[in-house]
Motif scaffolding. Structure first.
Motif, PDB file in Angstrom:
ATOM      1  N   VAL A   1      -6.991  -7.562   4.076  1.00  0.00           N
ATOM      2  CA  VAL A   1      -5.711  -8.217   3.828  1.00  0.00           C
ATOM      3  C   VAL A   1      -4.763  -7.186   3.246  1.00  0.00           C
ATOM      4  CG1 VAL A   1      -4.560 -10.028   2.520  1.00  0.00           C
ATOM      5  CG2 VAL A   1      -6.867 -10.405   3.376  1.00  0.00           C
ATOM      6  N   THR A   2      -3.541  -7.097   3.799  1.00  0.00           N
ATOM      7  CA  THR A   2      -2.536  -6.164   3.314  1.00  0.00           C
ATOM      8  C   THR A   2      -1.442  -6.945   2.605  1.00  0.00           C
ATOM      9  OG1 THR A   2      -3.016  -4.679   5.136  1.00  0.00           O
ATOM     10  CG2 THR A   2      -0.951  -4.331   3.994  1.00  0.00           C
ATOM     11  N   VAL A   3      -1.123  -6.536   1.371  1.00  0.00           N
ATOM     12  CA  VAL A   3      -0.093  -7.212   0.574  1.00  0.00           C
ATOM     13  C   VAL A   3       0.820  -6.165  -0.055  1.00  0.00           C
ATOM     14  CG1 VAL A   3      -1.488  -9.244   0.074  1.00  0.00           C
ATOM     15  CG2 VAL A   3      -1.601  -7.302  -1.439  1.00  0.00           C
ATOM     16  N   ASP A   4       1.979  -6.620  -0.523  1.00  0.00           N
ATOM     17  CA  ASP A   4       2.904  -5.729  -1.221  1.00  0.00           C
ATOM     18  C   ASP A   4       2.295  -5.278  -2.541  1.00  0.00           C
ATOM     19  OD1 ASP A   4       4.817  -5.976   0.771  1.00  0.00           O
ATOM     20  OD2 ASP A   4       5.825  -7.649  -0.248  1.00  0.00           O
ATOM     21  N   ARG A   5       2.597  -4.041  -2.941  1.00  0.00           N
ATOM     22  CA  ARG A   5       2.033  -3.494  -4.184  1.00  0.00           C
ATOM     23  C   ARG A   5       2.465  -4.280  -5.411  1.00  0.00           C
ATOM     24  NH1 ARG A   5       2.256   2.926  -4.598  1.00  0.00           N
ATOM     25  NH2 ARG A   5       1.133   2.413  -6.478  1.00  0.00           N
ATOM     26  N   ASP A   6       3.670  -4.829  -5.395  1.00  0.00           N
ATOM     27  CA  ASP A   6       4.150  -5.546  -6.583  1.00  0.00           C
ATOM     28  C   ASP A   6       3.493  -6.917  -6.747  1.00  0.00           C
ATOM     29  OD1 ASP A   6       5.462  -6.627  -4.404  1.00  0.00           O
ATOM     30  OD2 ASP A   6       7.376  -6.821  -5.429  1.00  0.00           O
ATOM     31  N   LYS A   7       2.722  -7.367  -5.772  1.00  0.00           N
ATOM     32  CA  LYS A   7       2.019  -8.653  -5.853  1.00  0.00           C
ATOM     33  C   LYS A   7       0.584  -8.504  -6.343  1.00  0.00           C
ATOM     34  CE  LYS A   7       5.544 -10.634  -4.006  1.00  0.00           C
ATOM     35  NZ  LYS A   7       6.558 -11.133  -4.875  1.00  0.00           N
ATOM     36  N   VAL A   8       0.135  -7.262  -6.555  1.00  0.00           N
ATOM     37  CA  VAL A   8      -1.259  -6.987  -6.908  1.00  0.00           C
ATOM     38  C   VAL A   8      -1.320  -6.468  -8.336  1.00  0.00           C
ATOM     39  CG1 VAL A   8      -3.263  -5.556  -6.329  1.00  0.00           C
ATOM     40  CG2 VAL A   8      -1.791  -6.418  -4.531  1.00  0.00           C
ATOM     41  N   ARG A   9      -2.345  -6.886  -9.080  1.00  0.00           N
ATOM     42  CA  ARG A   9      -2.552  -6.317 -10.408  1.00  0.00           C
ATOM     43  C   ARG A   9      -4.012  -5.914 -10.539  1.00  0.00           C
ATOM     44  NH1 ARG A   9      -4.551 -10.114 -14.462  1.00  0.00           N
ATOM     45  NH2 ARG A   9      -4.860 -12.107 -13.442  1.00  0.00           N
TER      46      ARG A   9
ATOM     47  N   GLU B   1     -12.130  -5.720  -3.135  1.00  0.00           N
ATOM     48  CA  GLU B   1     -12.135  -4.294  -3.368  1.00  0.00           C
ATOM     49  C   GLU B   1     -10.983  -3.645  -2.622  1.00  0.00           C
ATOM     50  OE1 GLU B   1     -15.229  -0.657  -2.622  1.00  0.00           O
ATOM     51  OE2 GLU B   1     -16.013  -2.625  -3.102  1.00  0.00           O
ATOM     52  N   VAL B   2     -10.242  -2.795  -3.310  1.00  0.00           N
ATOM     53  CA  VAL B   2      -9.116  -2.094  -2.692  1.00  0.00           C
ATOM     54  C   VAL B   2      -9.666  -1.020  -1.774  1.00  0.00           C
ATOM     55  CG1 VAL B   2      -7.118  -0.623  -3.121  1.00  0.00           C
ATOM     56  CG2 VAL B   2      -7.592  -2.545  -4.634  1.00  0.00           C
ATOM     57  N   THR B   3      -9.218  -1.030  -0.521  1.00  0.00           N
ATOM     58  CA  THR B   3      -9.691  -0.041   0.439  1.00  0.00           C
ATOM     59  C   THR B   3      -8.636   1.002   0.764  1.00  0.00           C
ATOM     60  OG1 THR B   3      -9.029  -1.442   2.289  1.00  0.00           O
ATOM     61  CG2 THR B   3     -11.289  -1.657   1.515  1.00  0.00           C
ATOM     62  N   ARG B   4      -7.349   0.670   0.562  1.00  0.00           N
ATOM     63  CA  ARG B   4      -6.280   1.623   0.896  1.00  0.00           C
ATOM     64  C   ARG B   4      -5.031   1.288   0.099  1.00  0.00           C
ATOM     65  NH1 ARG B   4      -4.498   3.677   6.772  1.00  0.00           N
ATOM     66  NH2 ARG B   4      -2.625   4.744   6.109  1.00  0.00           N
ATOM     67  N   ILE B   5      -4.344   2.333  -0.369  1.00  0.00           N
ATOM     68  CA  ILE B   5      -3.074   2.164  -1.071  1.00  0.00           C
ATOM     69  C   ILE B   5      -2.036   3.031  -0.366  1.00  0.00           C
ATOM     70  CG2 ILE B   5      -1.832   2.464  -3.235  1.00  0.00           C
ATOM     71  CD1 ILE B   5      -4.520   2.196  -4.673  1.00  0.00           C
ATOM     72  N   ASP B   6      -0.965   2.396   0.094  1.00  0.00           N
ATOM     73  CA  ASP B   6       0.151   3.112   0.715  1.00  0.00           C
ATOM     74  C   ASP B   6       1.337   3.070  -0.231  1.00  0.00           C
ATOM     75  OD1 ASP B   6      -1.270   3.652   3.077  1.00  0.00           O
ATOM     76  OD2 ASP B   6      -0.727   1.699   3.918  1.00  0.00           O
ATOM     77  N   GLU B   7       2.484   3.577   0.235  1.00  0.00           N
ATOM     78  CA  GLU B   7       3.683   3.594  -0.615  1.00  0.00           C
ATOM     79  C   GLU B   7       4.112   2.192  -1.027  1.00  0.00           C
ATOM     80  OE1 GLU B   7       6.943   5.881   0.808  1.00  0.00           O
ATOM     81  OE2 GLU B   7       5.662   7.539   1.391  1.00  0.00           O
ATOM     82  N   ASP B   8       4.091   1.243  -0.098  1.00  0.00           N
ATOM     83  CA  ASP B   8       4.600  -0.101  -0.381  1.00  0.00           C
ATOM     84  C   ASP B   8       3.538  -1.193  -0.319  1.00  0.00           C
ATOM     85  OD1 ASP B   8       7.174   0.935  -0.620  1.00  0.00           O
ATOM     86  OD2 ASP B   8       7.546   0.742   1.526  1.00  0.00           O
ATOM     87  N   THR B   9       2.369  -0.893   0.240  1.00  0.00           N
ATOM     88  CA  THR B   9       1.368  -1.928   0.448  1.00  0.00           C
ATOM     89  C   THR B   9      -0.006  -1.510  -0.068  1.00  0.00           C
ATOM     90  OG1 THR B   9       0.848  -1.102   2.649  1.00  0.00           O
ATOM     91  CG2 THR B   9       2.514  -2.838   2.513  1.00  0.00           C
ATOM     92  N   VAL B  10      -0.848  -2.510  -0.266  1.00  0.00           N
ATOM     93  CA  VAL B  10      -2.242  -2.310  -0.672  1.00  0.00           C
ATOM     94  C   VAL B  10      -3.107  -3.119   0.283  1.00  0.00           C
ATOM     95  CG1 VAL B  10      -3.928  -2.684  -2.506  1.00  0.00           C
ATOM     96  CG2 VAL B  10      -1.600  -2.042  -3.097  1.00  0.00           C
ATOM     97  N   THR B  11      -4.192  -2.527   0.771  1.00  0.00           N
ATOM     98  CA  THR B  11      -5.132  -3.233   1.634  1.00  0.00           C
ATOM     99  C   THR B  11      -6.370  -3.551   0.820  1.00  0.00           C
ATOM    100  OG1 THR B  11      -4.299  -2.047   3.553  1.00  0.00           O
ATOM    101  CG2 THR B  11      -6.425  -3.137   3.795  1.00  0.00           C
TER     102      THR B  11
END
Length: 50
Positions: free
Chosen positions: A23-31, A6-16
């Protein structure tokens, strides 16, 4: 590798994502696999009489 959580946070460049630990990853790695559904209310809203 597909990880589901479940996505808990979305920032400019990352998604938690909550995978157990956060786990925090780059936005372009998540779909998005499933569309967002807001939580359902347990109680009905009560409208005050006029």
């Amino acid at each position: 590798m597909d990880l589901k959580g479940e996505v808990t946070r979305i920032d400019e460049d990352t998604v938690t994502i909550d995978l157990g630990p956060l786990v925090t990853v780059d936005r372009d790695k998540v779909r998005l696999v499933e569309k967002y559904r807001p939580p359902k209310r347990r109680k009905a809203l009560v409208v005050a009489p006029d």
